[in-house]
Design a protein around this motif. Structure first.
Motif, PDB file in Angstrom:
ATOM      1  N   ALA A 287       0.823  -1.216   0.000  1.00 29.50           N
ATOM      2  CA  ALA A 287       0.000   0.000   0.000  1.00 29.50           C
ATOM      3  C   ALA A 287       0.855   1.264   0.000  1.00 29.50           C
ATOM      4  N   ALA A 288       2.062   1.183   0.553  1.00 22.59           N
ATOM      5  CA  ALA A 288       2.923   2.363   0.659  1.00 22.59           C
ATOM      6  C   ALA A 288       3.384   2.876  -0.705  1.00 22.59           C
ATOM      7  N   TYR A 289       3.303   2.024  -1.721  1.00 23.06           N
ATOM      8  CA  TYR A 289       3.783   2.455  -3.026  1.00 23.06           C
ATOM      9  C   TYR A 289       2.861   3.483  -3.680  1.00 23.06           C
ATOM     10  N   SER A 290       1.577   3.466  -3.369  1.00 21.49           N
ATOM     11  CA  SER A 290       0.688   4.457  -3.985  1.00 21.49           C
ATOM     12  C   SER A 290       1.042   5.878  -3.549  1.00 21.49           C
ATOM     13  N   PRO A 291       1.178   6.175  -2.241  1.00 19.65           N
ATOM     14  CA  PRO A 291       1.635   7.520  -1.869  1.00 19.65           C
ATOM     15  C   PRO A 291       2.975   7.891  -2.498  1.00 19.65           C
ATOM     16  N   ALA A 292       3.872   6.904  -2.610  1.00 18.95           N
ATOM     17  CA  ALA A 292       5.181   7.194  -3.202  1.00 18.95           C
ATOM     18  C   ALA A 292       5.078   7.559  -4.677  1.00 18.95           C
ATOM     19  N   LEU A 293       4.001   7.122  -5.340  1.00 16.48           N
ATOM     20  CA  LEU A 293       3.817   7.419  -6.760  1.00 16.48           C
ATOM     21  C   LEU A 293       3.065   8.725  -6.995  1.00 16.48           C
ATOM     22  N   THR A 294       2.419   9.247  -5.973  1.00 21.27           N
ATOM     23  CA  THR A 294       1.625  10.459  -6.158  1.00 21.27           C
ATOM     24  C   THR A 294       2.502  11.698  -6.033  1.00 21.27           C
ATOM     25  N   ASP A 295       1.921  12.871  -6.307  1.00 24.07           N
ATOM     26  CA  ASP A 295       2.704  14.102  -6.355  1.00 24.07           C
ATOM     27  C   ASP A 295       3.089  14.613  -4.967  1.00 24.07           C
ATOM     28  N   PHE A 296       2.176  14.516  -4.013  1.00 23.26           N
ATOM     29  CA  PHE A 296       2.432  15.013  -2.664  1.00 23.26           C
ATOM     30  C   PHE A 296       1.858  14.029  -1.648  1.00 23.26           C
ATOM     31  N   THR A 297       2.581  13.852  -0.531  1.00 22.27           N
ATOM     32  CA  THR A 297       2.118  12.977   0.551  1.00 22.27           C
ATOM     33  C   THR A 297       2.087  13.751   1.855  1.00 22.27           C
ATOM     34  N   PHE A 298       0.916  13.790   2.481  1.00 24.43           N
ATOM     35  CA  PHE A 298       0.735  14.389   3.795  1.00 24.43           C
ATOM     36  C   PHE A 298       0.710  13.274   4.840  1.00 24.43           C
ATOM     37  N   MET A 299       1.312  13.523   5.999  1.00 27.57           N
ATOM     38  CA  MET A 299       1.260  12.562   7.098  1.00 27.57           C
ATOM     39  C   MET A 299       0.942  13.290   8.399  1.00 27.57           C
ATOM     40  N   VAL A 300       0.208  12.614   9.281  1.00 22.60           N
ATOM     41  CA  VAL A 300      -0.146  13.167  10.593  1.00 22.60           C
ATOM     42  C   VAL A 300       0.720  12.512  11.657  1.00 22.60           C
ATOM     43  N   ALA A 301       1.456  13.320  12.383  1.00 16.40           N
ATOM     44  CA  ALA A 301       2.349  12.809  13.427  1.00 16.40           C
ATOM     45  C   ALA A 301       1.545  12.094  14.503  1.00 16.40           C
ATOM     46  N   GLY A 302       2.072  10.967  14.957  1.00  6.93           N
ATOM     47  CA  GLY A 302       1.442  10.220  16.040  1.00  6.93           C
ATOM     48  C   GLY A 302       0.529   9.115  15.585  1.00  6.93           C
ATOM     49  N   SER A 303      -0.095   9.268  14.411  1.00  6.69           N
ATOM     50  CA  SER A 303      -1.022   8.228  13.953  1.00  6.69           C
ATOM     51  C   SER A 303      -0.610   7.617  12.612  1.00  6.69           C
ATOM     52  N   ALA A 304       0.057   8.374  11.760  1.00  4.29           N
ATOM     53  CA  ALA A 304       0.428   7.867  10.438  1.00  4.29           C
ATOM     54  C   ALA A 304       1.669   6.984  10.516  1.00  4.29           C
ATOM     55  N   GLN A 305       1.617   5.876   9.804  1.00  2.00           N
ATOM     56  CA  GLN A 305       2.766   4.948   9.719  1.00  2.00           C
ATOM     57  C   GLN A 305       2.837   4.423   8.297  1.00  2.00           C
ATOM     58  N   MET A 306       4.039   4.386   7.767  1.00  4.70           N
ATOM     59  CA  MET A 306       4.197   3.893   6.407  1.00  4.70           C
ATOM     60  C   MET A 306       5.527   3.148   6.303  1.00  4.70           C
ATOM     61  N   TYR A 307       5.442   1.865   5.927  1.00  8.07           N
ATOM     62  CA  TYR A 307       6.640   1.051   5.744  1.00  8.07           C
ATOM     63  C   TYR A 307       6.272  -0.173   4.925  1.00  8.07           C
ATOM     64  N   LEU A 308       7.291  -0.803   4.351  1.00  7.26           N
ATOM     65  CA  LEU A 308       7.061  -2.004   3.557  1.00  7.26           C
ATOM     66  C   LEU A 308       6.987  -3.251   4.424  1.00  7.26           C
ATOM     67  N   THR A 309       7.847  -3.306   5.447  1.00 12.99           N
ATOM     68  CA  THR A 309       7.913  -4.479   6.324  1.00 12.99           C
ATOM     69  C   THR A 309       7.788  -4.027   7.768  1.00 12.99           C
ATOM     70  N   GLY A 310       6.844  -4.596   8.502  1.00 12.95           N
ATOM     71  CA  GLY A 310       6.560  -4.151   9.855  1.00 12.95           C
ATOM     72  C   GLY A 310       7.583  -4.576  10.888  1.00 12.95           C
ATOM     73  N   PRO A 311       7.498  -3.991  12.083  1.00 15.86           N
ATOM     74  CA  PRO A 311       8.454  -4.283  13.160  1.00 15.86           C
ATOM     75  C   PRO A 311       8.544  -5.758  13.522  1.00 15.86           C
ATOM     76  N   ASP A 312       7.417  -6.465  13.536  1.00 16.44           N
ATOM     77  CA  ASP A 312       7.443  -7.883  13.927  1.00 16.44           C
ATOM     78  C   ASP A 312       8.248  -8.718  12.938  1.00 16.44           C
ATOM     79  N   VAL A 313       8.051  -8.470  11.663  1.00 16.31           N
ATOM     80  CA  VAL A 313       8.790  -9.221  10.645  1.00 16.31           C
ATOM     81  C   VAL A 313      10.277  -8.877  10.707  1.00 16.31           C
ATOM     82  N   ILE A 314      10.589  -7.606  10.902  1.00 11.41           N
ATOM     83  CA  ILE A 314      11.986  -7.187  10.980  1.00 11.41           C
ATOM     84  C   ILE A 314      12.689  -7.879  12.143  1.00 11.41           C
ATOM     85  N   GLU A 315      11.996  -7.941  13.286  1.00 10.35           N
ATOM     86  CA  GLU A 315      12.605  -8.593  14.443  1.00 10.35           C
ATOM     87  C   GLU A 315      12.795 -10.091  14.194  1.00 10.35           C
TER      88      GLU A 315
END
Length: 505
Positions: A162-190
């Protein structure tokens, strides 16, 4: 008929209200519902919803996304808002089909597309069909690129593909504290690497606003975020064939700004805040800076000058002396390409000592990334005005929209120094043997530096050779830039016949 109408109204009301427990959990997280967000984004009463009853099989209506169209300041936009209260906003076939439809309608109607992202990701229960849905979104993002403005707003999780769609658009807004964007989550990384990291540390708004450059804008809350989306839309054309909306003329062509001569020190090595210069140059000091906290040594901003939208690229002497580096070049290159795609004139303010030297930059690909900025300017056909305030050295001078790469009008202040390098460095290279043999190297160096400056770096050197159109009084910068843009308003450039170029990546 009366009974059918009552049943319809009851069913609609039930869908619009949502499940009370799910809505309560959403609000407990400090997040608004999808419909509340659309109320903030769009003009009151303008939203027309599509596919309200759409669902997958026996699943809930809307399938976790609200889609449709409305207006912002009376101008048409198309929107989708993922609804985390329904199946965690996860994307399945019906959910994707609704987004595909609204994206197609945005392009067909030549109107901006705004996507509000708040989703748990692909709906695992639907398997490959969910992945196929994402692929359809990405393909449409690319097809719409440069056709209509595309704006992504991340208001919750946006993970995996899902993160690739914002990366393809012209501008991306994010809200601090609630917005999260990554390809692989913390559990998988660990599990894979043993590395422990929180959601915020991995892909929070501050990370993408300051380190990765994924977030164009970061806001502390949803209200200010969506208000800024409205402001951005007000500055942009609806599509590449239309001009950006105009405001009333502000008489910029007869509006001296004496403070400009006071803001910038004449001494080439003294820092100052270029944002103050930009604020004096544009209407009402109203500047919408893009990527404000990433690659801060270059400024990219949208503003109005004499009522017309302009894109501003400027070196920032208060950060790393305004040098260009790999991140700054990437940031400016994409901004230049966006402005060119949508017919927004470019004003480039130059005070640059060069590219940042060092192995870290060379290994980071500063050649490749610097070439992106060079390519973007060379490719741009919109009106382009360059203003050289002080230093403009070496390859960085060329890259910052010099006359040699296609600037239409080049203006310079009396403090300008355009050269291959600074006088001291040039003397050390050219006269190193003379300096080594001198009885008093310091005195000789001072004499040679002064001679070099007088011969090759005086303010009129470039103007005498046709590389600068005029050396202007700093107080008249707003006047001269406004006049230049008015002169270039009907600029048209025939493009060579080709499929597309192959710029550096």
């Amino acid at each position: 008929m009366a009974g059918l109408r009552d049943a319809r109204e009851h069913r609609r009301a039930e869908i619009l209200a949502g499940r009370a427990d799910a809505v309560g959990r959403q609000r407990a997280r400090g997040k608004r519902t999808a419909r509340e967000r659309l109320d903030l984004l769009l003009d009151g009463g303008s939203f027309v919803e599509l596919d309200l009853f759409r669902r997958q099989g026996e699943g809930p209506a809307t399938d976790g996304v609200v889609t449709g169209s409305g207006t912002i300041d009376g101008r048409r936009v198309f929107v989708y808002a993922q609804d985390f209260t329904i199946l965690g906003g996860s994307l399945g076939a019906a959910h994707a089909a609704k987004i595909h439809k609204v994206m197609d309608l945005a392009v067909a109607n030549g109107a901006p597309l705004v996507g509000l992202n708040d989703s748990g990701g692909a709906r695992i229960q639907e398997g490959v069909m969910a992945l196929d849905g994402y692929g359809g979104i990405f393909r449409r993002n690319v097809a719409a690129s440069g056709v209509v403005p595309q704006i992504s707003v991340v208001l919750g999780p946006c993970a995996g593909g899902a993160a690739y769609s914002p990366a393809l658009t012209d501008f991306t807004f994010m809200v601090a504290g609630s917005a999260q964007m990554y390809l692989t989550g913390p559990d998988v990384i660990e599990a894979v690497s043993g590395e422990r990291v929180t959601h915020a540390e991995l892909g929070g708004a501050q990370v993408h606003g300051t380190r990765t450059g994924v977030a164009s804008f970061v806001h502390p809350d949803e209200e200010s975020c969506l208000a800024d989306v409205r402001h951005l839309v007000s500055l942009l054309p609806s599509n590449y064939l239309e001009p950006a909306p105009s405001a009333p003329s502000r008489g910029a062509a007869d509006d001296p700004r004496p403070r400009l001569a006071e803001l910038v020190p004449a001494e080439p090595n003294r820092p100052y805040d270029m944002l103050e210069v930009v604020a004096e140059l544009v209407d009402d000091a109203d500047v919408l800076e893009v990527h404000e906290d990433w690659a801060r040594n270059v400024i990219c901003a949208l503003a109005r000058l004499d009522g017309e939208t302009v894109g501003i690229v400027a070196n920032q002497p208060s950060v790393l002396a305004g040098v260009l580096d790999a991140d700054a070049a990437q940031k400016a290159a994409r901004f230049v390409r966006f402005c060119d795609a949508f017919g927004i004139p470019l004003v480039t303010l130059v005070d640059v000592p060069g590219f940042l030297p060092g192995t870290a930059q060379e290994y980071a690909g500063v050649i490749r990334h610097g070439a992106k900025l060079l390519y973007a300017y060379c490719e741009a056909t919109v009106p382009r005005v360059q203003v050289i305030l002080r230093k403009a050295y070496g390859g960085a001078y060329i890259v910052m929209d010099s006359r040699s790469i296609g600037a239409d009008v080049s203006l310079a202040w009396p403090t300008n120094e355009i050269a291959v390098m600074g006088a001291e460095a040039a003397v050390n290279v050219v006269h190193r043997r003379d300096l080594a043999a001198a009885d008093d190297p310091g005195a000789l160096r001072g004499e040679l530096v002064e001679r070099y400056r007088e011969r090759l770096m005086h303010p009129y050197y470039a103007a005498e050779r046709g590389l600068v159109d005029d050396v202007i009084d700093p107080a008249r910068t707003r006047i001269e830039v406004a006049r230049a843009l008015a002169m270039l308003r009907n600029k048209s450039v025939a493009q060579p016949a080709r499929k597309h170029g192959n710029g550096p990546q």
